[in-house]
Each structure stands twice: as structure tokens, then as C-alpha cells.
Write a protein that holds these residues in place. Structure first.
Motif, PDB file in Angstrom:
ATOM      1  N   GLU A   1       0.848  -1.184   0.000  1.00 25.68           N
ATOM      2  CA  GLU A   1       0.000   0.000   0.000  1.00 25.68           C
ATOM      3  C   GLU A   1       0.885   1.236   0.000  1.00 25.68           C
ATOM      4  O   GLU A   1       1.853   1.314   0.758  1.00 25.68           O
ATOM      5  CB  GLU A   1      -0.914   0.019   1.222  1.00 25.68           C
ATOM      6  CG  GLU A   1      -2.040  -0.975   1.132  1.00 25.68           C
ATOM      7  CD  GLU A   1      -3.040  -0.795   2.250  1.00 25.68           C
ATOM      8  OE1 GLU A   1      -2.744  -0.075   3.223  1.00 25.68           O
ATOM      9  OE2 GLU A   1      -4.117  -1.378   2.149  1.00 25.68           O
ATOM     10  N   ILE A   2       0.540   2.191  -0.838  1.00 27.94           N
ATOM     11  CA  ILE A   2       1.301   3.423  -0.948  1.00 27.94           C
ATOM     12  C   ILE A   2       0.345   4.569  -0.691  1.00 27.94           C
ATOM     13  O   ILE A   2      -0.647   4.731  -1.384  1.00 27.94           O
ATOM     14  CB  ILE A   2       1.930   3.567  -2.351  1.00 27.94           C
ATOM     15  CG1 ILE A   2       2.744   2.334  -2.684  1.00 27.94           C
ATOM     16  CG2 ILE A   2       2.788   4.817  -2.417  1.00 27.94           C
ATOM     17  CD1 ILE A   2       3.104   2.220  -4.139  1.00 27.94           C
ATOM     18  N   ILE A   3       0.652   5.367   0.332  1.00 23.82           N
ATOM     19  CA  ILE A   3      -0.161   6.547   0.649  1.00 23.82           C
ATOM     20  C   ILE A   3       0.485   7.743  -0.030  1.00 23.82           C
ATOM     21  O   ILE A   3       1.638   8.071   0.227  1.00 23.82           O
ATOM     22  CB  ILE A   3      -0.265   6.757   2.163  1.00 23.82           C
ATOM     23  CG1 ILE A   3      -0.944   5.547   2.801  1.00 23.82           C
ATOM     24  CG2 ILE A   3      -1.028   8.036   2.462  1.00 23.82           C
ATOM     25  CD1 ILE A   3      -0.988   5.600   4.305  1.00 23.82           C
ATOM     26  N   VAL A   4      -0.277   8.391  -0.908  1.00 24.17           N
ATOM     27  CA  VAL A   4       0.260   9.501  -1.705  1.00 24.17           C
ATOM     28  C   VAL A   4      -0.475  10.793  -1.326  1.00 24.17           C
ATOM     29  O   VAL A   4      -1.685  10.876  -1.488  1.00 24.17           O
ATOM     30  CB  VAL A   4       0.085   9.232  -3.215  1.00 24.17           C
ATOM     31  CG1 VAL A   4       0.675  10.364  -4.035  1.00 24.17           C
ATOM     32  CG2 VAL A   4       0.712   7.906  -3.601  1.00 24.17           C
ATOM     33  N   PRO A   5       0.271  11.792  -0.811  1.00 26.02           N
ATOM     34  CA  PRO A   5      -0.347  13.082  -0.538  1.00 26.02           C
ATOM     35  C   PRO A   5      -0.336  13.946  -1.788  1.00 26.02           C
ATOM     36  O   PRO A   5       0.450  13.707  -2.703  1.00 26.02           O
ATOM     37  CB  PRO A   5       0.578  13.685   0.537  1.00 26.02           C
ATOM     38  CG  PRO A   5       1.912  13.127   0.198  1.00 26.02           C
ATOM     39  CD  PRO A   5       1.649  11.732  -0.340  1.00 26.02           C
ATOM     40  N   PRO A   6      -1.209  14.946  -1.873  1.00 21.98           N
ATOM     41  CA  PRO A   6      -1.185  15.835  -3.042  1.00 21.98           C
ATOM     42  C   PRO A   6       0.067  16.683  -3.044  1.00 21.98           C
ATOM     43  O   PRO A   6       0.566  17.075  -1.988  1.00 21.98           O
ATOM     44  CB  PRO A   6      -2.438  16.685  -2.881  1.00 21.98           C
ATOM     45  CG  PRO A   6      -2.870  16.535  -1.489  1.00 21.98           C
ATOM     46  CD  PRO A   6      -2.276  15.290  -0.954  1.00 21.98           C
ATOM     47  N   ARG A   7       0.588  16.963  -4.233  1.00 21.09           N
ATOM     48  CA  ARG A   7       1.723  17.879  -4.371  1.00 21.09           C
ATOM     49  C   ARG A   7       1.646  18.532  -5.731  1.00 21.09           C
ATOM     50  O   ARG A   7       1.007  18.052  -6.636  1.00 21.09           O
ATOM     51  CB  ARG A   7       3.064  17.182  -4.154  1.00 21.09           C
ATOM     52  CG  ARG A   7       3.420  16.151  -5.188  1.00 21.09           C
ATOM     53  CD  ARG A   7       4.764  15.500  -4.835  1.00 21.09           C
ATOM     54  NE  ARG A   7       4.993  14.366  -5.691  1.00 21.09           N
ATOM     55  CZ  ARG A   7       5.849  14.361  -6.692  1.00 21.09           C
ATOM     56  NH1 ARG A   7       6.575  15.433  -6.932  1.00 21.09           N
ATOM     57  NH2 ARG A   7       6.014  13.296  -7.449  1.00 21.09           N
ATOM     58  N   ARG A   8       2.331  19.634  -5.853  1.00 24.03           N
ATOM     59  CA  ARG A   8       2.348  20.403  -7.089  1.00 24.03           C
ATOM     60  C   ARG A   8       3.653  20.131  -7.821  1.00 24.03           C
ATOM     61  O   ARG A   8       4.622  19.693  -7.242  1.00 24.03           O
ATOM     62  CB  ARG A   8       2.233  21.900  -6.799  1.00 24.03           C
ATOM     63  CG  ARG A   8       0.991  22.250  -6.011  1.00 24.03           C
ATOM     64  CD  ARG A   8      -0.223  22.195  -6.888  1.00 24.03           C
ATOM     65  NE  ARG A   8      -1.395  22.490  -6.078  1.00 24.03           N
ATOM     66  CZ  ARG A   8      -2.577  22.029  -6.339  1.00 24.03           C
ATOM     67  NH1 ARG A   8      -2.777  21.238  -7.359  1.00 24.03           N
ATOM     68  NH2 ARG A   8      -3.594  22.335  -5.586  1.00 24.03           N
ATOM     69  N   LYS A   9       3.685  20.444  -9.097  1.00 26.14           N
ATOM     70  CA  LYS A   9       4.907  20.271  -9.888  1.00 26.14           C
ATOM     71  C   LYS A   9       5.997  21.177  -9.417  1.00 26.14           C
ATOM     72  O   LYS A   9       5.831  22.210  -8.930  1.00 26.14           O
ATOM     73  CB  LYS A   9       4.637  20.528 -11.363  1.00 26.14           C
ATOM     74  CG  LYS A   9       3.797  19.467 -12.002  1.00 26.14           C
ATOM     75  CD  LYS A   9       3.659  19.776 -13.472  1.00 26.14           C
ATOM     76  CE  LYS A   9       2.762  18.759 -14.137  1.00 26.14           C
ATOM     77  NZ  LYS A   9       2.587  18.992 -15.530  1.00 26.14           N
TER      78      LYS A   9
END
Length: 136
Positions: free
Chosen positions: A128-136
């Protein structure tokens, strides 16, 4: 007159320290040390801090390399009544949908397990991979 006293007082203290002779030696009774054992909480994190980007349920070493977290760019999450979408690496993906990801020479089959406010959970080969939002 007050400014004269503020200038004169530190000068008197400095001269007294120079003429006073040898200053007492301070001895440390107990030196502090730190040993991080196991998966304990990092003591340098603020109280109550929980890392948002982490890998869960790591596989055995013989199952192949892990998917790097930097391979995912989560730019948007839409939570509607019953329908949830996320934009990952420029693609619109719905909960439960599978997609492929090529990172370097590896090709991964990724499934979007769930979408929550502020993160998505992806699965790849029992990982399982938890991915938070991020910008370029």
C-alpha cells in the motif's frame, strides 16, 4: 544619565571577571544520548505529527523493487456524492480503477484502492502506498 549606567555596568562586570582569577570548572554529571530502535516515533517530529507519505506493508526482498513515491504526482482530488476521482500523473482515475506506471525500466500495475480528503491509497503487489497531493 541612564545610558551611562547601561554602558558602565557591563564594563564593570567584564573587569571583575578578568580580575577575579580562575572561573570554576563545570563538570557534566550525565551525558544524554539517544538510540532509535525499531519503528518508533522520530523524536524530532512535532508532537502529534503523522507522516503523510509512507510505504505500508512492505514485501519480501525477493518480490521485486518497490515503487518509488516520487513516481506519483497527485494534483487533484474530487469527492462527490458516491463518486470519487483523483488526478494522478495527469490522468483522471476513479476508485477501484487499475492503471500501469512505467518508472525507469520497471512497469507496475497500480490499483487506486481508496480516495480520502488529502490523500489517496494505491496498491501494487501487496504493497500500500499513501500519496499526498503535491504540485509540480
Amino acid at each position: 544619565m541612564k545610558s551611562f549606567a547601561f554602558l558602565f555596568l557591563p564594563l564593570l562586570i567584564a573587569l571583575g571577571a578578568l580580575q577575579g582569577g580562575e572561573s570554576p570548572v563545570l563538570e557534566i554529571k550525565n551525558k544524554s544520548s539517544f538510540q532509535m530502535e525499531g519503528n518508533g516515533r522520530n523524536p524530532f517530529w512535532p508532537i502529534g505529527f503523522k507522516p503523510t507519505a509512507q510505504m505500508l506493508n512492505r514485501r519480501a526482498d525477493n518480490a521485486g523493487p518497490d515503487v518509488p513515491l516520487s513516481a506519483f504526482l497527485l494534483t487533484s482530488i474530487t469527492l462527490d456524492q458516491g463518486t470519487r476521482f483523483a488526478i494522478i500523473n495527469g490522468r483522471i482515475i476513479q476508485e477501484g480503477q487499475e492503471f500501469s506506471l512505467q518508472s525507469g525500466s520497471q512497469n507496475y500495475q497500480i490499483k487506486l484502492k481508496s480516495i480520502a480528503d488529502g490523500r489517496v491509497i494505491l496498491t501494487c503487489r501487496d504493497q500500500e502506498i499513501i500519496v499526498p497531493p503535491r504540485r509540480k
